[in-house]
Write a protein that holds these residues in place. Structure first.
Motif, PDB file in Angstrom:
ATOM      1  N   ALA A  58     -15.428  -5.774  -2.807  1.00 30.93           N
ATOM      2  CA  ALA A  58     -14.982  -6.899  -3.474  1.00 30.93           C
ATOM      3  C   ALA A  58     -14.418  -7.126  -4.580  1.00 30.93           C
ATOM      4  O   ALA A  58     -13.721  -7.712  -4.897  1.00 30.93           O
ATOM      5  N   ALA A  59     -13.862  -6.013  -5.046  1.00 31.99           N
ATOM      6  CA  ALA A  59     -12.730  -5.643  -6.136  1.00 31.99           C
ATOM      7  C   ALA A  59     -11.670  -5.639  -5.579  1.00 31.99           C
ATOM      8  O   ALA A  59     -10.774  -5.292  -6.789  1.00 31.99           O
ATOM      9  N   GLY A  60     -11.193  -5.851  -4.652  1.00 31.12           N
ATOM     10  CA  GLY A  60      -9.687  -6.369  -3.863  1.00 31.12           C
ATOM     11  C   GLY A  60      -9.124  -5.453  -3.229  1.00 31.12           C
ATOM     12  O   GLY A  60     -10.032  -3.996  -2.820  1.00 31.12           O
ATOM     13  N   THR A  61      -8.328  -5.134  -2.284  1.00 31.97           N
ATOM     14  CA  THR A  61      -7.904  -4.595  -0.904  1.00 31.97           C
ATOM     15  C   THR A  61      -7.564  -3.384  -1.826  1.00 31.97           C
ATOM     16  O   THR A  61      -6.897  -2.742  -3.247  1.00 31.97           O
ATOM     17  N   THR A  62      -8.185  -2.217  -0.491  1.00 31.61           N
ATOM     18  CA  THR A  62      -7.651  -0.338  -1.036  1.00 31.61           C
ATOM     19  C   THR A  62      -7.379  -0.531   0.284  1.00 31.61           C
ATOM     20  O   THR A  62      -6.997  -0.645   1.170  1.00 31.61           O
ATOM     21  N   HIS A  63      -6.333   1.084   0.046  1.00 29.72           N
ATOM     22  CA  HIS A  63      -6.051   1.217   0.938  1.00 29.72           C
ATOM     23  C   HIS A  63      -6.626   2.644   1.170  1.00 29.72           C
ATOM     24  O   HIS A  63      -6.798   3.466   0.548  1.00 29.72           O
ATOM     25  N   ALA A  64      -6.270   2.842   3.230  1.00 30.26           N
ATOM     26  CA  ALA A  64      -7.384   3.970   3.302  1.00 30.26           C
ATOM     27  C   ALA A  64      -5.989   5.050   3.966  1.00 30.26           C
ATOM     28  O   ALA A  64      -5.342   4.185   4.893  1.00 30.26           O
ATOM     29  N   LEU A 338     -11.642  10.311   5.246  1.00 31.63           N
ATOM     30  CA  LEU A 338     -11.302   9.415   5.147  1.00 31.63           C
ATOM     31  C   LEU A 338     -11.225  10.067   3.331  1.00 31.63           C
ATOM     32  O   LEU A 338     -11.983   9.674   2.890  1.00 31.63           O
ATOM     33  N   ALA A 339      -9.798   9.205   3.206  1.00 33.00           N
ATOM     34  CA  ALA A 339      -9.683   9.478   1.330  1.00 33.00           C
ATOM     35  C   ALA A 339      -9.043   7.776   0.587  1.00 33.00           C
ATOM     36  O   ALA A 339      -8.230   7.561   1.348  1.00 33.00           O
ATOM     37  N   LEU A 340      -9.581   7.488  -0.126  1.00 32.38           N
ATOM     38  CA  LEU A 340      -8.868   6.176  -0.161  1.00 32.38           C
ATOM     39  C   LEU A 340      -7.683   6.663  -1.234  1.00 32.38           C
ATOM     40  O   LEU A 340      -7.199   7.866  -1.077  1.00 32.38           O
ATOM     41  N   TYR A 346      -4.117  -0.425  -5.016  1.00 31.35           N
ATOM     42  CA  TYR A 346      -5.114   0.185  -4.839  1.00 31.35           C
ATOM     43  C   TYR A 346      -6.454   0.075  -5.525  1.00 31.35           C
ATOM     44  O   TYR A 346      -7.613   0.368  -4.598  1.00 31.35           O
ATOM     45  N   ARG A 347      -5.782   0.774  -6.701  1.00 31.38           N
ATOM     46  CA  ARG A 347      -6.847   1.192  -7.472  1.00 31.38           C
ATOM     47  C   ARG A 347      -8.434   1.473  -7.712  1.00 31.38           C
ATOM     48  O   ARG A 347      -9.641   2.133  -8.023  1.00 31.38           O
ATOM     49  N   PRO A 394      -2.973  10.459  -5.657  1.00 29.87           N
ATOM     50  CA  PRO A 394      -3.858  10.675  -6.499  1.00 29.87           C
ATOM     51  C   PRO A 394      -3.846   9.769  -7.415  1.00 29.87           C
ATOM     52  O   PRO A 394      -3.219   9.805  -8.399  1.00 29.87           O
ATOM     53  N   SER A 395      -4.914   9.519  -7.808  1.00 33.84           N
ATOM     54  CA  SER A 395      -5.427   8.076  -9.106  1.00 33.84           C
ATOM     55  C   SER A 395      -4.710   8.483 -10.491  1.00 33.84           C
ATOM     56  O   SER A 395      -4.873   8.129 -11.111  1.00 33.84           O
TER      57      SER A 395
END
Length: 412
Positions: A58-64, A338-340, A346-347, A394-395
């Motif tokens: 919902a908040a935008g494409t993320t990467h997995a 799974l780790a985003l 992608y944050r 890492p964010s």
């Protein structure tokens, strides 16, 4: 919430960051994961595969980043990554390199800050139970003392993801059972190597705790982590079955093997004050699973988000974040880790509800949320490589030292 419609050129050109233990590899678009099954990916070893892909949210494409682990392969296993003591922290790459793991991710939430308790240092110890190599390291803190997002209804700090000696993954609860036998009678043991003890209780600390101060253990209450530190505390050191020393405040420093430090708060402190040097004392403790009698070779805390193919009721569906999750399928014979990615592009990440849906779409019947945000990290080791590579960004821009992690091991 607004949805991102694409990535900018700056988002595509993520810089590679070199660390002391590996490389933060740029995340290339690898295609969407097929619904109903985990992507096959590239083999790291027989029974272990890795792949990365985009996930819509919902908040935008993320990467997995995804590891699939075949626990039915006798040469594959998972175990707890940890720094060597409960009250210590290390990066996932450091722990994976030290253990010669093939791959790994970060683990449980942990005591990261103590701003509400001036003069008390954070211990770095994890929230939930921990079992490594079949050995119990610690039990869970009270629900009100945990760090991390709100627990889903019906869950608590005793919830674990574990793998039994039968090589099957399970969701369970591990409760501490134990006692302290003294000349005056038997006391319940209500803590084991925990950064926070229940009110009015007695807890045990062993060599597995490490050298950190035990002062934090008597701060807060069962319902309020930020409450003050108790004025009533007492310690008893037990060596070779007898009281070797007593103290009127929590201590610090390494605990020798074969020695147990008992720490009491409030009513527990008053009970321990009845003991004198030389008194005979015995301490017993173990973690008991509520869902399975199979002993656990590995277990760590977090909270469940998916059971029997259905997301738990009441999952947060508003707060998006970078997240780490572990799920399983095939009756616990196959793990999905799974780790985003925390790169700027992608944050936005996933909500906990979206995380549960994503794990189900990958084929998981059950899934478990681990620590996220700046703690989220996945590492893998190339064949013959002396060190692991950090696969996600890492964010926080660099690896965060964490309390523990999930390690994947392969022999042969």
């Amino acid at each position: 919430m607004t949805r991102r419609r694409g990535r900018s050129a700056a988002g595509r050109a993520v810089l590679t960051v070199v660390t002391a233990f590996g490389v933060l590899a740029g995340a290339a678009l690898a295609g969407a994961a097929p619904a109903g099954a985990a992507p096959a990916g590239s083999a790291l070893a027989p029974g272990v595969a890795y792949r990365q892909f985009d996930l819509p949210a919902a908040a935008g494409t993320t990467h997995a980043h995804l590891l699939t682990v075949d626990l039915g392969n006798p040469r594959v296993r998972v175990d707890l990554l940890h720094p060597g003591a409960v009250a210590e922290r290390a990066t996932v790459s450091h722990m994976a390199n030290a253990a010669r793991a093939l791959a790994g991710v970060n683990g449980d939430f942990f005591d990261i800050t103590e701003t509400q308790h001036p003069g008390v240092d954070p211990t770095g110890a994890s929230v939930g139970p921990a079992v490594a190599h079949g050995r119990v390291l610690k039990a869970a803190v009270p629900d009100g003392q945990r760090f991390g997002p709100a627990l889903p209804p019906g869950t608590d700090t005793e919830d674990v993801l574990g793998v039994g000696t039968d090589h099957r993954a399970r969701l369970d609860r591990l409760a501490l059972t134990g006692s302290v036998t003294t000349p005056a009678g038997r006391l319940p043991l209500e803590g084991l190597n925990q950064y926070a003890l229940p009110e009015n209780s007695v807890g045990a600390y062993t060599s597995g705790w490490g050298g950190a101060s035990r002062a934090r253990a008597v701060c807060g209450t069962d319902t309020n982590r930020g409450a003050g530190c108790g004025a009533q505390a007492y310690e008893v050191t037990v060596r070779r079955g007898r009281v070797a020393a007593v103290a009127g405040a929590p201590g610090s420093g390494a605990i020798p093997a074969g020695t147990t430090v008992l720490l009491g708060r409030e009513a527990g402190a008053r009970e321990l004050r009845e003991l004198a040097v030389g008194d005979r004392v015995s301490v017993t403790h173990r973690l008991v699973g509520r869902a399975s009698r199979v002993p656990y070779a590995f277990a760590l805390g977090g909270f469940p988000v998916l059971r029997g193919g259905e997301p738990l009721a009441g999952l947060d569906d508003t707060t998006s974040a970078v997240r780490t999750a572990v799920g399983f399928t095939d009756g616990g014979r196959r793990l999905l880790i799974l780790a985003l990615d925390g790169a700027v592009a992608y944050r936005s990440g996933l909500t906990v509800a979206e995380e549960a849906t994503a794990m189900r779409s990958l084929g998981a019947t059950d899934a478990f949320n681990l620590d996220g945000g700046g703690s989220t990290e996945m590492v893998t080791r190339a064949a013959g490589a002396p060190a692991v590579t950090v696969r996600n960004h890492p964010s926080g821009g660099a690896e965060r030292p964490v309390a523990n992690g999930v390690g994947v091991f392969a022999t042969g």
